[in-house]
Design a protein around this motif. Structure first.
Motif, short mmCIF file in Angstrom:
data_model
loop_
_atom_site.label_atom_id
_atom_site.label_comp_id
_atom_site.label_asym_id
_atom_site.label_seq_id
_atom_site.Cartn_x
_atom_site.Cartn_y
_atom_site.Cartn_z
N GLY A 39 14.46 44.78 73.57
CA GLY A 39 13.84 44.45 74.85
C GLY A 39 14.41 45.27 75.99
O GLY A 39 13.67 45.73 76.88
N THR A 40 15.72 45.48 75.98
CA THR A 40 16.37 46.26 77.04
C THR A 40 16.01 47.74 76.94
O THR A 40 15.76 48.40 77.96
CB THR A 40 17.90 46.09 76.97
N MET A 41 15.98 48.27 75.72
CA MET A 41 15.62 49.68 75.55
C MET A 41 14.16 49.93 75.94
O MET A 41 13.83 51.00 76.47
CB MET A 41 15.86 50.11 74.10
N PHE A 42 13.31 48.95 75.71
CA PHE A 42 11.91 49.10 76.12
C PHE A 42 11.82 49.11 77.64
O PHE A 42 11.00 49.84 78.22
CB PHE A 42 11.06 47.97 75.54
N ALA A 43 12.66 48.30 78.31
CA ALA A 43 12.69 48.30 79.77
C ALA A 43 13.16 49.65 80.29
O ALA A 43 12.69 50.13 81.33
CB ALA A 43 13.62 47.19 80.27
N LEU A 44 14.08 50.28 79.55
CA LEU A 44 14.64 51.56 79.97
C LEU A 44 13.60 52.67 79.99
O LEU A 44 13.77 53.67 80.69
CB LEU A 44 15.79 51.94 79.04
N ILE A 301 16.76 52.85 69.29
CA ILE A 301 17.19 54.25 69.46
C ILE A 301 15.99 55.14 69.79
O ILE A 301 16.07 56.03 70.63
CB ILE A 301 17.92 54.76 68.21
N SER A 302 14.86 54.87 69.12
CA SER A 302 13.66 55.68 69.38
C SER A 302 13.19 55.51 70.81
O SER A 302 12.72 56.47 71.45
CB SER A 302 12.54 55.30 68.40
N LEU A 303 13.32 54.30 71.35
CA LEU A 303 12.93 54.05 72.74
C LEU A 303 13.89 54.76 73.69
O LEU A 303 13.48 55.30 74.72
CB LEU A 303 12.92 52.54 73.01
N LEU A 304 15.16 54.75 73.33
CA LEU A 304 16.17 55.44 74.15
C LEU A 304 15.93 56.95 74.15
O LEU A 304 15.93 57.60 75.21
CB LEU A 304 17.56 55.12 73.60
#
Length: 309
Positions: A39-44, A301-304
């Protein structure tokens, strides 16, 4: 009756710090870590994130999951469902001699610390989070507590997947962005399925004992072979949705790396096949948790990575 020491040796249970570590049921904590991370990485991908909010949410989620496991330990013992030969529990009460009252008090203490963290999260985001968090804790308690525990019904996988998957991902995203989008809801579904899969694996392993004690889990209603097949269908659905989200731009193309976890998911089904004893199914149960961990880690990781390319 088989000696307690023999059971402890088979399960490789150690004394000291390990008693309290087992009480947390660490193999299940992936269900609390992965949703916060994803959820946090998606927000990023669209906003700057507050690292302290992320850490507070992560710790609060772990505490709530740990407390839920402690309530499970306490109430299954209180109802006479667990004994010194039970597999898949911490064994803190029935094998290590820790007072049931101590376990219950620890669970409420963990809830109290989670509430304090929740106050900080609310101050930094919205007080609506307090209501949602309290509802999550209530259902964490009702999972094995209360007059009709959710874990004893066919809805255990649904409730655990929804609250630990969809709700926690939604909160983790909202406290960073102050909005909820349809994309984050869609994104949460595969994670919810994998978390439900952890519960399903647990119920497949415990099927015989649960049936004797009057539980009505999905695994019992389907039977072991069909329950394993259904678990496989759950995995397929999660990966299908992942591919669909990549094609529809809900997820970046980098998220294709999440499919590497298919190897571990297929390992789960292979390790369940032909097994009927709880000890024989422990590797499959562990592999289910690792599947969720690997999928969630790779997805996050993919979102990051998508932020840099």
């Amino acid at each position: 009756m088989e000696p307690i020491t023999s059971i402890k040796e088979e399960l490789n249970e150690k004394s000291g710090f390990h008693i309290w570590w087992r009480l947390l049921r660490p193999h299940t904590l992936t269900a609390s870590v992965v949703p916060v991370f994803v959820g946090t990485m998606f927000a990023l991908t669209t906003h700057q994130i507050n690292v302290w909010l992320f850490l507070a949410m992560l710790l609060a989620s772990i505490l709530i999951q740990s407390a839920t496991n402690m309530f499970n330990e306490y109430y299954d013992f209180a109802r006479g469902l667990d004994n010194e030969k039970s597999v898949g529990i911490g064994g803190t009460i029935v094998r290590d001699g820790i007072s049931p009252t101590t376990v219950k008090r620890m669970a409420f203490t963990f809830f109290a610390i989670a509430i304090l963290l929740g106050v900080y999260i609310c101050i930094e985001s919205s007080w609506w989070i307090a209501l949602i968090g309290l509802i999550c804790m209530l259902f964490g308690y009702l999972y094995t507590g209360g007059p009709l525990p959710i874990a004893y019904t066919p809805f255990g996988e649904l409730f655990s997947g929804f609250f630990m998957g969809t709700v926690i991902i939604g909160i983790s995203y909202y406290i960073q962005t102050s909005v909820i989008t349809s994309s984050v809801i869609w994104l949460s579904i595969p994670i919810a399925i994998f978390i439900g899969g952890i519960m399903m694996s647990n119920n497949i392993r415990d099927l015989d004992g649960d049936k004797e004690n009057g539980r009505k889990t999905v695994a019992i209603l389907l039977g072991r072979k069909n329950a394993v097949r259904f678990l496989g269908i759950m995995f397929i659905a999660a990966y299908f949705l992942t591919g669909l989200y990549i094609l529809s731009d809900v997820l970046p193309v980098w998220s294709v790396i999440a499919f590497l976890s298919v190897i571990k998911a297929s390992d789960v089904i292979r390790k369940f096949r032909g097994k009927t004893k709880p000890l024989e199914m422990m590797p499959a149960m562990a592999a289910t948790g690792k599947t969720n961990t690997l999928y969630g880690l790779l997805l996050g990781i993919s979102l990051l990575v998508s932020n840099f390319f």
